[in-house]
Scaffold this motif. Structure first.
Motif, mmCIF file in Angstrom:
data_model
loop_
_atom_site.group_PDB
_atom_site.id
_atom_site.type_symbol
_atom_site.label_atom_id
_atom_site.label_comp_id
_atom_site.label_asym_id
_atom_site.label_seq_id
_atom_site.Cartn_x
_atom_site.Cartn_y
_atom_site.Cartn_z
ATOM 1 N N PRO A 1 56.676 44.661 -26.742
ATOM 2 C CA PRO A 1 56.490 43.236 -26.478
ATOM 3 C C PRO A 1 57.524 42.723 -25.478
ATOM 4 C CG PRO A 1 56.320 43.675 -28.832
ATOM 5 C CD PRO A 1 56.781 44.945 -28.195
ATOM 6 N N LEU B 1 55.082 39.001 -29.681
ATOM 7 C CA LEU B 1 54.447 38.727 -30.966
ATOM 8 C C LEU B 1 54.809 37.308 -31.373
ATOM 9 C CD1 LEU B 1 55.171 42.157 -32.644
ATOM 10 C CD2 LEU B 1 52.939 41.297 -31.928
ATOM 11 N N VAL C 1 49.351 34.687 -33.747
ATOM 12 C CA VAL C 1 48.933 35.586 -34.819
ATOM 13 C C VAL C 1 48.183 34.818 -35.897
ATOM 14 C CG1 VAL C 1 49.753 37.070 -36.690
ATOM 15 C CG2 VAL C 1 50.721 37.305 -34.395
ATOM 16 N N GLN D 1 45.260 42.928 -31.463
ATOM 17 C CA GLN D 1 46.389 42.011 -31.602
ATOM 18 C C GLN D 1 47.023 42.115 -32.983
ATOM 19 O OE1 GLN D 1 45.693 38.016 -30.135
ATOM 20 N NE2 GLN D 1 43.989 38.694 -28.899
ATOM 21 N N ARG E 1 48.897 45.630 -33.675
ATOM 22 C CA ARG E 1 50.274 45.746 -33.200
ATOM 23 C C ARG E 1 51.245 45.484 -34.338
ATOM 24 N NH1 ARG E 1 51.199 41.692 -28.457
ATOM 25 N NH2 ARG E 1 53.008 42.991 -28.058
ATOM 26 N N ILE E 2 50.936 44.500 -35.168
ATOM 27 C CA ILE E 2 51.798 44.156 -36.298
ATOM 28 C C ILE E 2 51.629 45.164 -37.421
ATOM 29 C CG2 ILE E 2 52.141 42.446 -38.129
ATOM 30 C CD1 ILE E 2 51.650 40.294 -36.056
ATOM 31 N N PHE F 1 60.140 40.435 -36.311
ATOM 32 C CA PHE F 1 59.390 40.689 -35.086
ATOM 33 C C PHE F 1 60.172 40.262 -33.853
ATOM 34 C CE2 PHE F 1 55.660 40.197 -38.054
ATOM 35 C CZ PHE F 1 55.417 41.552 -38.109
#
Length: 228
Positions: free
Chosen positions: A31, A77, A82, A161, A164-165, A222
Motif C-alpha cells: 500500500p 488501506l 473498506v 479490495q 488485501r486485508i 494497517f
C-alpha cells in the motif's frame, strides 16, 4: 506465481492484470508503493502497453491510483473505503443467497460442503492462499446459482479490495473455527430451503467480519509500519 516470472506474450494484459492484482493482494506491491510501467514491464519481460492496460484496469477496481504526471501507486488501506466496500459486498452476497436458495441443487450443496472441507484443511495447514481460494469457491456457488451476471461482475471487482486485508490478517479474520462453523450452518440453512434465513445468516457473517476489521483499524494494524 512470482511477479518476476516472465509472461508469455500471447497472454499479455490479461495475465499482467491477474499477476499485478495478486501481487497487490499478497502485499508484494505494498500500500502506497509507487509503481512505474517501464519498471514493471522490464520485470515481466513485456512492452509497456499491456502493463499500462493492466494498471488502468487495476485503477478501475480501486487497487491502483494515479495522478497524471506525478505518480501511479498502490492504494492505501483506508477504513472508510473498506467499510463502504464491505457494505456493498454484504448486500450483494445476501441478494445472491436469497435468489439462489430456491434453485440450488444437491450438486451445489456438495460443492459448498467440499469447499468448506478444503477451507478447514487450509486453515489447519496455515495456508492462506489455499484458504482464501476455498472461501471464494464456497461463496461462488450461490453467486453462480443466482445467475445474475451484473452481480457476479461487481463482486469480482470488489473482492480483491477485501482480500488485501484478509491476506494480511487471515488468522485473525477468517482463521478460526467460527468461519468453518458459519459455512456449515449456511449450507444446512440453504439445504432447508429458507432463503430469507440464509440471507440473514450471510449478512451476519459479513457484519462480524466488518467489526473485526474495524478493530484492526482501531489498533493501527494497517499502518505502513504494521504492514512492513
Amino acid at each position: 506465481m512470482s511477479l518476476d516470472t516472465p509472461v508469455s506474450r500471447r497472454l499479455l494484459s490479461e495475465e499482467v492484470f491477474h499477476r499485478l492484482r495478486d501481487s497487490i493482494v499478497r502485499g508484494e506491491l505494498a500500500p502506497g508503493e509507487k509503481v512505474k510501467d517501464g519498471e514493471l514491464a522490464e520485470r515481466l519481460g513485456l512492452s509497456r502497453t499491456p502493463v499500462r492496460e493492466a494498471l488502468a484496469r487495476l485503477a478501475d477496481i480501486g487497487l491502483v491510483e494515479a495522478k497524471p504526471g506525478v505518480y501511479t501507486r498502490i492504494t492505501t488501506l483506508n477504513r472508510r473505503d473498506v467499510e463502504k466496500t464491505l457494505a456493498v459486498l454484504r448486500s450483494l452476497d445476501q441478494l445472491a443467497v436469497e435468489t439462489a436458495v430456491p434453485v440450488m441443487t444437491e450438486q451445489d450443496l456438495r460443492h459448498m460442503r467440499q469447499a468448506n472441507r478444503d477451507f478447514e484443511q487450509a486453515v489447519a495447514a496455515n495456508d492462506t492462499d489455499a484458504a482464501l481460494a476455498a472461501d471464494d469457491r464456497f461463496h461462488a456457488v450461490p453467486i453462480a446459482a443466482a445467475d445474475n451476471p451484473v452481480l457476479s461482475r461487481i463482486v469480482e471487482r470488489l473482492h480483491p479490495q477485501i482480500h488485501r486485508i484478509l491476506y494480511r490478517k487471515f488468522s485473525t479474520l477468517l482463521g478460526g473455527r467460527n468461519t468453518i462453523e458459519h459455512h456449515a450452518r449456511l449450507v444446512e440453512v440453504c439445504a432447508g430451503g429458507d432463503a430469507r434465513a440464509a440471507a440473514e445468516l450471510s449478512g451476519q457473517h459479513w457484519s462480524e467480519l466488518g467489526g473485526h476489521i474495524n478493530q484492526l483499524f482501531d489498533t493501527n494494524q494497517f499502518t505502513d509500519d504494521a504492514l512492513a
